[in-house]
Scaffold this motif. Sequence first.
Motif, short mmCIF file in Angstrom:
data_model
loop_
_atom_site.label_atom_id
_atom_site.label_comp_id
_atom_site.label_asym_id
_atom_site.label_seq_id
_atom_site.Cartn_x
_atom_site.Cartn_y
_atom_site.Cartn_z
N ALA A 25 0.85 -1.19 0.00
CA ALA A 25 0.00 0.00 0.00
C ALA A 25 0.88 1.24 0.00
O ALA A 25 2.10 1.16 0.19
CB ALA A 25 -0.94 -0.01 1.20
N GLY A 26 0.26 2.39 -0.20
CA GLY A 26 1.00 3.64 -0.30
C GLY A 26 1.07 4.40 1.00
O GLY A 26 0.81 3.87 2.09
N ASP A 27 1.40 5.68 0.89
CA ASP A 27 1.66 6.51 2.06
C ASP A 27 0.43 6.74 2.92
O ASP A 27 0.55 7.05 4.10
CB ASP A 27 2.26 7.85 1.63
N GLY A 28 -0.77 6.56 2.36
CA GLY A 28 -1.99 6.71 3.15
C GLY A 28 -2.16 5.61 4.19
O GLY A 28 -2.99 5.73 5.09
N VAL A 29 -1.39 4.54 4.05
CA VAL A 29 -1.43 3.42 5.00
C VAL A 29 -0.17 3.42 5.87
O VAL A 29 -0.09 2.70 6.86
CB VAL A 29 -1.60 2.09 4.25
N ASN A 30 0.79 4.25 5.50
CA ASN A 30 2.10 4.24 6.15
C ASN A 30 2.04 4.96 7.50
O ASN A 30 2.55 6.07 7.67
CB ASN A 30 3.12 4.91 5.23
N ASP A 31 1.42 4.30 8.44
CA ASP A 31 1.24 4.87 9.78
C ASP A 31 1.09 3.73 10.77
O ASP A 31 0.53 2.68 10.44
CB ASP A 31 -0.01 5.76 9.80
N PRO A 80 8.89 10.52 15.19
CA PRO A 80 8.25 11.26 14.11
C PRO A 80 7.68 10.32 13.06
O PRO A 80 8.35 9.39 12.62
CB PRO A 80 9.39 12.11 13.54
N GLY A 81 6.43 10.55 12.68
CA GLY A 81 5.77 9.70 11.70
C GLY A 81 5.90 10.25 10.29
O GLY A 81 6.58 11.26 10.04
N THR A 82 5.23 9.59 9.36
CA THR A 82 5.30 9.92 7.95
C THR A 82 5.00 11.40 7.70
O THR A 82 3.99 11.92 8.17
CB THR A 82 4.31 9.06 7.15
N TYR A 83 5.89 12.05 6.98
CA TYR A 83 5.78 13.45 6.55
C TYR A 83 5.97 14.47 7.66
O TYR A 83 5.83 15.67 7.42
CB TYR A 83 4.45 13.72 5.85
N ALA A 84 6.31 14.05 8.89
CA ALA A 84 6.57 15.03 9.94
C ALA A 84 7.75 15.92 9.58
O ALA A 84 7.73 17.14 9.79
CB ALA A 84 6.83 14.31 11.27
N ASP A 85 8.79 15.30 9.03
CA ASP A 85 9.99 16.07 8.66
C ASP A 85 9.73 16.98 7.46
O ASP A 85 10.25 18.09 7.38
CB ASP A 85 11.17 15.13 8.38
N VAL A 86 8.90 16.50 6.51
CA VAL A 86 8.55 17.34 5.37
C VAL A 86 7.79 18.56 5.83
O VAL A 86 8.06 19.70 5.42
CB VAL A 86 7.71 16.54 4.34
N SER A 87 6.81 18.37 6.71
CA SER A 87 6.03 19.49 7.23
C SER A 87 6.92 20.49 7.96
O SER A 87 6.73 21.71 7.85
CB SER A 87 4.94 18.99 8.17
N PHE A 88 7.87 19.99 8.71
CA PHE A 88 8.82 20.85 9.42
C PHE A 88 9.57 21.74 8.43
O PHE A 88 9.62 22.96 8.59
CB PHE A 88 9.78 19.98 10.22
#
Length: 390
Positions: A260-266, A310-318
């Motif tokens: 699955a993709g990033d929408g499941v990556n949690d 930190p979970g998926t995209y936390a670093d991107v958001s930062f």
Amino acid sequence: MRQKLARAFGGIAIAALVFGGAACQAGEDDGGDSGSGSSAACGMKIGFFGALTGDAAGLGIHMRNGTKLAIDQYNKENADCTAELVEYDSQGDPAKAPALATQAVSDQKVIAIIGPAFSGESEVADPIFQQGNLPTISPSATRPSLSEKGWTVFHRGVGNDTSQGPAAGRYIKNVLKAEKVYVVDDQSAYGAGLADEVKKVIGTPAGEDKVAVKQTNFSAVVTKIKNSGATALFFGGYYTEAGLLLKQLKGAGWQGTMIAGDGVNDANFITVAGQQVAEGTILTCPCAPATEAKGTFVTDYKTAFDNAEPGTYADVSFDITKIVLEGLKDGKATRADMLSWIKAYNKAGTATGVTYKFESNGELDPTQVIVWAFKVQGGKVVPDVEIPKA
């Protein structure tokens, strides 16, 4: 990302808001290429737009946390000239997005939006942000068509599903070497689009089907998957439905692997499916592992959020929040000036190491796009491998 039927939101006429921000003394500019100044814009607001409650909140909270961490650090360093975080909790629901977008546009202090987080809500909120000339940078909305609408305010801090989908397809073919693959999507703007991109690489699937967001009984599709002889299942959608589907599949005796993709990556996917059921699932993301981010990001995140990873995209958001903050430090006090600042930006993020430089349509510079595969192992989502480009 989450697509539902939304009421038509016509007749909205929102003028671009032009206003002067308060100024206070600040240090030298260390941001993008849009000039320099000695006065920062004070008292401005940065909105985070995404799911903070509801079935997809696990994804949104990590992103919000990354944005909050960046703003909190900025405010500590600039105590006499701070910025404010405003949260717009969409619950990942496109039906709720227009009203929230209108609320943000109507607040003259909101100078930029981090988000929307999901593609479905982006499709209905971004036209309103465009009317209000309110710049957006999404850390995670990956539907390719979002950059094809002519929205000048739109920017995306990661690659879209024309990178993630084919990469997932190559992993299925080259790593799993699955000969029979079943494809299921949740009919959302994100899930259906991602599944379509995967099918372009794997060819004709052993079978395919649609499910619905918030569906809980998957007995019919479980039977079809088992009867197809498929050894791999690609699911386009979010972690709640993915977890329930896999739980019912494994309960029926299926022995294959879900991808699955990033929408499941949690981590919530594991909670929904159960640790034993989720073990071995492959999850992709057009992002590097946030737990291996550069600099002090991981330590700072854990310190700020009760030792949470930190979970998926936390670093991107930062990192993308810091683009806006650097603009404020440089005195960008109007939406028009902030939009110009973002479009001229060309600098590596301190957490991701990605050089944030945007194409004219708001897409991230293609040379900076990456896709990783992650694996559920020992009850955790752990990095597996960066998927090579074709």
